[in-house]
Design an enzyme around this catalytic site. Sequence first.
Site, PDB file in Angstrom:
ATOM      1  CE1 TYR A  57      10.542  31.934  -1.928  1.00  0.00           C
ATOM      2  CE2 TYR A  57      11.921  30.009  -2.265  1.00  0.00           C
ATOM      3  CZ  TYR A  57      11.678  31.201  -1.622  1.00  0.00           C
ATOM      4  OH  TYR A  57      12.563  31.657  -0.674  1.00  0.00           O
ATOM      5  CE1 TYR A 108      24.629  33.850 -13.437  1.00  0.00           C
ATOM      6  CE2 TYR A 108      24.033  32.496 -15.334  1.00  0.00           C
ATOM      7  CZ  TYR A 108      24.930  33.330 -14.697  1.00  0.00           C
ATOM      8  OH  TYR A 108      26.108  33.673 -15.295  1.00  0.00           O
ATOM      9  CB  ILE A 158       6.431  29.232   3.231  1.00  0.00           C
ATOM     10  CG1 ILE A 158       5.250  28.485   2.607  1.00  0.00           C
ATOM     11  CG2 ILE A 158       7.680  28.339   3.270  1.00  0.00           C
ATOM     12  CD1 ILE A 158       5.466  28.057   1.169  1.00  0.00           C
ATOM     13  NE  ARG A 165      17.409  33.573  -0.295  1.00  0.00           N
ATOM     14  CZ  ARG A 165      18.562  33.206   0.271  1.00  0.00           C
ATOM     15  NH1 ARG A 165      19.530  32.726  -0.483  1.00  0.00           N
ATOM     16  NH2 ARG A 165      18.743  33.324   1.573  1.00  0.00           N
ATOM     17  CB  THR A 169      15.685  29.638   0.292  1.00  0.00           C
ATOM     18  OG1 THR A 169      15.118  29.857  -0.993  1.00  0.00           O
ATOM     19  CG2 THR A 169      16.931  30.493   0.443  1.00  0.00           C
ATOM     20  CE  LYS A 186       8.830  31.299   1.118  1.00  0.00           C
ATOM     21  NZ  LYS A 186      10.033  30.478   1.418  1.00  0.00           N
TER      22      LYS A 186
END
Length: 292
Positions: free
Chosen positions: A133, A107, A204, A138, A44, A162
């Site tokens: 992740y 999405y 991370i 997000r 990202t 993560k």
Amino acid sequence: MEFRGAFTALVTPFSGGEVDEDRYRALIEWQIEQGIHGLVPCGTTGESATLSHAEHKRVIRICVEQVKGRIPVLAGAGSNNTREAVDLTREAKDAGADGALLITPYYNKPTQHGLVEHFAAIAAEVALPFVVYNVPSRTSVNVLPETLVKIKKRVPQVVGVKEATGNLTQISDIIEYCGPDFAVLSGDDFTVLPTLAVGGMGVISVVSNIVPGMMAGMCNAFFAGDLPKARELHYRMAPLCRGMFLETNPVPAKTALGWMGRLGFETRLPMVEMLPANQDKLRAILAAAGLV
């Protein structure tokens, strides 16, 4: 390959609308000199969402080439399109990355069962260690601890996560359910030390773009049993962590690196320069830390 310690989610420098390879290589070299434990290109923070596929693949190759095997490279290779994720993951393997960081599909909002099938499908095509992740802020999807157990059993290539929820209860549950060998890496700079305290293996990080030595030092101190030193570094980094999120990541990180002379500030739309008032706040934070 063990994914342990402080990994920087690298920004991607641009110049004139193109990837700035020279600045990128220099940034990677500085990170290694400062003692960072690993690097994550095309996450990202690397503005992967606005990189073309050709650029994405090139950025990973540049990182692997510059690192030359000195530290692990965990390449961002996920997508909300499973076929696309397979392609990017295959390219990461071909480039020589040590593992792939695979974001949950965004999405689409898949079910928990859909998440298991997504990672299983990638593993069926590419033999490479994967780190899931999980960043619900997000993606609108949270990988539940119970689902990670199912993914781990179904897909042995998934060696860690993560975890960017900042939810220490969830982090503790993951470590309890998945076992101590499952690499739980904080994806939230504010909760790295508490994550380590409950059995996490590292982070991370966004803030390590600007203070790689400090974040690596905190992890080193914790692993060495020097909790006072780790706590001291945690609180030294706290204002910097706040600064990195005055606006949407990676704009503050790129702004700071620009002021530090590490790159020329440039993002891609829809990311834009920080508001002047927030720039003032960030500069004050960086000045107090002796970075500008």
